[in-house]
Design a protein around this motif. Structure first.
Motif, PDB file in Angstrom:
ATOM      1  N   PHE A  68     -12.250  38.576 -34.013  1.00  0.00           N
ATOM      2  CA  PHE A  68     -12.320  38.760 -32.562  1.00  0.00           C
ATOM      3  C   PHE A  68     -13.015  40.042 -32.118  1.00  0.00           C
ATOM      4  O   PHE A  68     -13.287  40.212 -30.931  1.00  0.00           O
ATOM      5  N   GLY A  69     -13.298  40.965 -33.053  1.00  0.00           N
ATOM      6  CA  GLY A  69     -14.116  42.118 -32.701  1.00  0.00           C
ATOM      7  C   GLY A  69     -15.497  41.671 -32.261  1.00  0.00           C
ATOM      8  O   GLY A  69     -16.033  40.666 -32.755  1.00  0.00           O
ATOM      9  N   GLN A  70     -16.078  42.399 -31.303  1.00  0.00           N
ATOM     10  CA  GLN A  70     -17.360  42.024 -30.707  1.00  0.00           C
ATOM     11  C   GLN A  70     -17.315  40.606 -30.138  1.00  0.00           C
ATOM     12  O   GLN A  70     -18.325  39.898 -30.093  1.00  0.00           O
ATOM     13  N   ALA A  71     -16.118  40.186 -29.727  1.00  0.00           N
ATOM     14  CA  ALA A  71     -15.918  38.834 -29.180  1.00  0.00           C
ATOM     15  C   ALA A  71     -16.400  37.761 -30.147  1.00  0.00           C
ATOM     16  O   ALA A  71     -16.837  36.682 -29.747  1.00  0.00           O
ATOM     17  N   GLY A  72     -16.292  38.045 -31.452  1.00  0.00           N
ATOM     18  CA  GLY A  72     -16.697  37.076 -32.460  1.00  0.00           C
ATOM     19  C   GLY A  72     -18.194  36.921 -32.619  1.00  0.00           C
ATOM     20  O   GLY A  72     -18.650  36.053 -33.369  1.00  0.00           O
ATOM     21  N   GLN A  73     -18.974  37.752 -31.954  1.00  0.00           N
ATOM     22  CA  GLN A  73     -20.428  37.606 -31.968  1.00  0.00           C
ATOM     23  C   GLN A  73     -21.053  38.453 -33.072  1.00  0.00           C
ATOM     24  O   GLN A  73     -21.894  39.328 -32.836  1.00  0.00           O
ATOM     25  N   ARG A  74     -20.613  38.221 -34.294  1.00  0.00           N
ATOM     26  CA  ARG A  74     -21.151  38.901 -35.469  1.00  0.00           C
ATOM     27  C   ARG A  74     -21.465  37.869 -36.530  1.00  0.00           C
ATOM     28  O   ARG A  74     -20.689  36.925 -36.739  1.00  0.00           O
ATOM     29  N   CYS A  75     -22.550  38.060 -37.227  1.00  0.00           N
ATOM     30  CA  CYS A  75     -22.885  37.108 -38.285  1.00  0.00           C
ATOM     31  C   CYS A  75     -21.850  37.134 -39.394  1.00  0.00           C
ATOM     32  O   CYS A  75     -21.646  36.128 -40.081  1.00  0.00           O
ATOM     33  N   THR A  76     -21.178  38.264 -39.597  1.00  0.00           N
ATOM     34  CA  THR A  76     -20.166  38.368 -40.648  1.00  0.00           C
ATOM     35  C   THR A  76     -18.742  38.161 -40.131  1.00  0.00           C
ATOM     36  O   THR A  76     -17.782  38.411 -40.853  1.00  0.00           O
ATOM     37  N   ALA A  77     -18.593  37.720 -38.886  1.00  0.00           N
ATOM     38  CA  ALA A  77     -17.251  37.485 -38.349  1.00  0.00           C
ATOM     39  C   ALA A  77     -16.521  36.427 -39.172  1.00  0.00           C
ATOM     40  O   ALA A  77     -17.117  35.461 -39.650  1.00  0.00           O
ATOM     41  N   THR A  78     -15.210  36.612 -39.353  1.00  0.00           N
ATOM     42  CA  THR A  78     -14.398  35.584 -40.004  1.00  0.00           C
ATOM     43  C   THR A  78     -14.162  34.454 -39.010  1.00  0.00           C
ATOM     44  O   THR A  78     -13.633  34.672 -37.916  1.00  0.00           O
ATOM     45  N   SER A  79     -14.544  33.254 -39.386  1.00  0.00           N
ATOM     46  CA  SER A  79     -14.324  32.098 -38.505  1.00  0.00           C
ATOM     47  C   SER A  79     -13.351  31.090 -39.097  1.00  0.00           C
ATOM     48  O   SER A  79     -12.929  30.169 -38.401  1.00  0.00           O
ATOM     49  N   ARG A  80     -12.989  31.275 -40.377  1.00  0.00           N
ATOM     50  CA  ARG A  80     -11.996  30.387 -41.014  1.00  0.00           C
ATOM     51  C   ARG A  80     -11.016  31.241 -41.814  1.00  0.00           C
ATOM     52  O   ARG A  80     -11.447  32.062 -42.633  1.00  0.00           O
ATOM     53  N   ALA A  81      -9.729  31.053 -41.588  1.00  0.00           N
ATOM     54  CA  ALA A  81      -8.685  31.708 -42.387  1.00  0.00           C
ATOM     55  C   ALA A  81      -7.990  30.633 -43.206  1.00  0.00           C
ATOM     56  O   ALA A  81      -7.405  29.687 -42.649  1.00  0.00           O
ATOM     57  N   LEU A  82      -8.045  30.774 -44.513  1.00  0.00           N
ATOM     58  CA  LEU A  82      -7.479  29.803 -45.448  1.00  0.00           C
ATOM     59  C   LEU A  82      -6.251  30.439 -46.079  1.00  0.00           C
ATOM     60  O   LEU A  82      -6.376  31.364 -46.879  1.00  0.00           O
ATOM     61  N   VAL A  83      -5.081  29.944 -45.715  1.00  0.00           N
ATOM     62  CA  VAL A  83      -3.836  30.639 -46.025  1.00  0.00           C
ATOM     63  C   VAL A  83      -2.976  29.780 -46.932  1.00  0.00           C
ATOM     64  O   VAL A  83      -2.763  28.589 -46.659  1.00  0.00           O
ATOM     65  N   ASP A  84      -2.492  30.401 -48.020  1.00  0.00           N
ATOM     66  CA  ASP A  84      -1.603  29.674 -48.928  1.00  0.00           C
ATOM     67  C   ASP A  84      -0.433  29.091 -48.147  1.00  0.00           C
ATOM     68  O   ASP A  84       0.189  29.753 -47.321  1.00  0.00           O
ATOM     69  N   ARG A  85      -0.150  27.828 -48.415  1.00  0.00           N
ATOM     70  CA  ARG A  85       0.851  27.097 -47.631  1.00  0.00           C
ATOM     71  C   ARG A  85       2.208  27.794 -47.622  1.00  0.00           C
ATOM     72  O   ARG A  85       2.942  27.738 -46.632  1.00  0.00           O
ATOM     73  N   THR A  86       2.541  28.478 -48.701  1.00  0.00           N
ATOM     74  CA  THR A  86       3.862  29.102 -48.786  1.00  0.00           C
ATOM     75  C   THR A  86       4.025  30.274 -47.828  1.00  0.00           C
ATOM     76  O   THR A  86       5.154  30.671 -47.518  1.00  0.00           O
ATOM     77  N   VAL A  87       2.905  30.854 -47.351  1.00  0.00           N
ATOM     78  CA  VAL A  87       2.992  31.986 -46.418  1.00  0.00           C
ATOM     79  C   VAL A  87       2.276  31.687 -45.104  1.00  0.00           C
ATOM     80  O   VAL A  87       2.114  32.576 -44.261  1.00  0.00           O
ATOM     81  N   HIS A  88       1.861  30.448 -44.933  1.00  0.00           N
ATOM     82  CA  HIS A  88       1.054  30.090 -43.773  1.00  0.00           C
ATOM     83  C   HIS A  88       1.753  30.408 -42.458  1.00  0.00           C
ATOM     84  O   HIS A  88       1.186  31.045 -41.563  1.00  0.00           O
ATOM     85  N   ASP A  89       2.986  29.981 -42.315  1.00  0.00           N
ATOM     86  CA  ASP A  89       3.675  30.169 -41.033  1.00  0.00           C
ATOM     87  C   ASP A  89       3.939  31.643 -40.740  1.00  0.00           C
ATOM     88  O   ASP A  89       3.797  32.101 -39.596  1.00  0.00           O
ATOM     89  N   ASP A  90       4.314  32.394 -41.774  1.00  0.00           N
ATOM     90  CA  ASP A  90       4.541  33.832 -41.576  1.00  0.00           C
ATOM     91  C   ASP A  90       3.247  34.538 -41.181  1.00  0.00           C
ATOM     92  O   ASP A  90       3.240  35.397 -40.285  1.00  0.00           O
ATOM     93  N   PHE A  91       2.173  34.175 -41.850  1.00  0.00           N
ATOM     94  CA  PHE A  91       0.886  34.784 -41.512  1.00  0.00           C
ATOM     95  C   PHE A  91       0.475  34.431 -40.086  1.00  0.00           C
ATOM     96  O   PHE A  91       0.014  35.294 -39.324  1.00  0.00           O
ATOM     97  N   LEU A  92       0.650  33.180 -39.697  1.00  0.00           N
ATOM     98  CA  LEU A  92       0.231  32.746 -38.371  1.00  0.00           C
ATOM     99  C   LEU A  92       1.002  33.498 -37.288  1.00  0.00           C
ATOM    100  O   LEU A  92       0.431  33.876 -36.253  1.00  0.00           O
TER     101      LEU A  92
END
Length: 469
Positions: free
Chosen positions: A276-300
């Motif tokens: 969300f830095g630079q309103a996501g307007q960066r070529c290196t911005a993270t657009s997908r977060a892949l989270v291990d299912r066992t910690v998914h809800d805590d991370f979210l």
């Protein structure tokens, strides 16, 4: 509000033009805040004549003196950081802190290449013939066309200009139509630092009216482009027909992996910043977060808390804002769930609230298409192997990150993620000037930017053998 009239630099002279192109503040697009010259096709041809003359002078200039000019430019950029940051904030919409960071980091490029330009530019190599000394040396290419984007209107030109100039080339800079003011201020600093006439020239205007003159001039030796894939591919084909060397930094669909055992608060903070830095307007911005299912809800839950406090700036234009909103709407139509933060926005601006998308599957458009806005897909995965497969499930290959407490997982990820930039326990964005930068596959060409690697693109190699017997 008074409209700031800007001049552009051609052949060492600052010129205006009849008519002009208006530049708008994306926080309030009702009235322009600046106007830049709209060069004609005939004037663009004159730009290349001036650049060819400037190249002849600059190539003959001692590398030591060239470096001194770059070093003086870095000093001027730091002295003028407030003015330049104000221009970035006004024409791009970055927050004041983001704009200031871009202004200061731009000076780093000229400081770095001022030093690198003093180092070796060739080597001696063995020769089988007696009484013969052989070697090679790097030489500049000639006139380089640099086409730069609106998302980093100062630092991307610097990323290209600093190594190109250090190597002895002349540059024709075409900044994005939405954000030309920053590039003009950069050219002003280089001009005031003592760069000879014609070595840096800036083309501003309406692309449709000057495109052929800009791209087809026979004096172009190389072209470097940062932007979208469709334009980049068209340029690659166009330049290949005449043997013009071409460098491209294109799109990305960058992923960050969070494994069980990772420091979840640290991961959530880093991924929120990258998404969300630079309103996501960066070529290196993270657009997908892949989270291990066992910690998914805590991370979210942690991610939601981070996003709730974010206040990104506007997107660059109404058209881009509407495109990002369409991506979100299509994702929801295809079955994703959208969580938007509450964000009070000015009625005449281009803001989009930070958005988390869950329930996304690989069949959805948002899984594969670059959104280039404050939108993050969060998806559960089962373990490292599935995470790596998901990271690589894209035509792009720019940046990826992993958050883990496992040294083994970290090394496996570095080897297996098919991207040009890999981060461990830190963000996908934020690479330093001396670190080679660029992606794989559809994220760019084979030539890297930044660091000593950049000089490979901006130079040609001449081999010599001298018989002295």
């Amino acid at each position: 509000m008074a409209v700031r009239a800007m001049e552009t630099l051609v052949g060492g002279e600052w010129i205006g033009a009849d008519g002009g192109v208006d530049v708008y503040d994306p926080a309030d697009v009702r009235e322009p805040f600046a106007r830049v010259p709209a060069l004609t096709a005939k004037q663009v041809t004159e730009v290349y004549r001036a650049a060819a003359e400037g190249y002849a002078t600059w190539r003959a200039t001692s590398p030591i003196e060239r470096c001194r000019v770059l070093a003086r430019a870095a000093v001027l950029l730091r002295e003028r950081a407030d003015e330049i940051a104000g221009a970035i904030h006004a024409e791009n919409g970055k927050t004041p802190a983001e704009a200031r960071g871009e202004a200061e980091k731009t000076a780093d490029f000229f400081e770095y290449y001022a030093a690198v330009g003093r180092q070796e530019y060739g080597s001696l190599i063995a020769d089988a013939r007696p009484d013969t000394r052989a070697g090679f040396q790097r030489e500049p290419l000639g006139v380089v066309l640099a086409i730069t984007p609106w998302n980093d209107p100062l630092i991307t030109p610097a990323r290209k200009l600093a190594p190109a100039l250090a190597a002895g080339n002349a540059v024709v800079l075409k900044p994005a139509t939405e954000t030309p003011v920053s590039g003009l201020l950069l050219a002003r600093a280089l001009h005031d630092a003592g760069l000879p006439a014609g070595v840096i020239n800036v083309v501003t205007g309406r692309t449709a009216e000057i495109s052929d003159a800009l791209l087809d001039d026979p004096r172009i030796a190389a072209a470097t482009f940062t932007g979208g894939n469709a334009v980049g591919e068209a340029l690659r084909v166009r330049f290949a027909e005449r043997g013009v060397r071409f460098q491209a930094e294109l799109g990305g669909k960058n992923a960050s992996v969070v494994l069980a055992g990772a420091d979840l608060p640290r991961a959530a903070a880093a991924i929120a910043a990258a998404a969300f830095g630079q309103a996501g307007q960066r070529c290196t911005a993270t657009s997908r977060a892949l989270v291990d299912r066992t910690v998914h809800d805590d991370f979210l839950a942690l991610l939601r808390a981070e996003v709730a406090g974010s206040r990104p700036g506007p997107l660059v234009s109404p058209a881009h804002r509407d495109g990002v909103l369409r991506h979100i709407a299509v994702a929801v139509e295809q079955g994703a769930r959208a969580e938007r933060t509450d964000l009070e926005t000015p009625p005449y601006g281009c803001h989009v609230a930070p958005t988390i998308l869950t329930g996304v599957t690989p069949e959805m458009d948002v899984w594969r298409e670059e959104v280039f806005g404050p939108v993050l897909v969060v998806r559960p995965v089962d373990g490292l192997d599935e995470a790596i497969a998901a990271v690589n499930d894209t035509r792009y290959g720019l940046a990826a990150a992993i958050f883990t407490d496992s040294l083994s997982a970290a090394h496996r990820f570095v080897d297996a993620a098919d991207c040009g930039q890999i981060a461990v326990n830190t963000t996908t964005s934020g690479w330093d000037v001396h670190q080679p930068f660029g992606g794989f596959r559809d994220s760019g060409s084979a030539f890297k930017e930044q660091g000593a690697e950049a000089l490979r693109f901006y130079t040609k190699v001449k081999t010599f053998a001298i018989h002295f017997g």
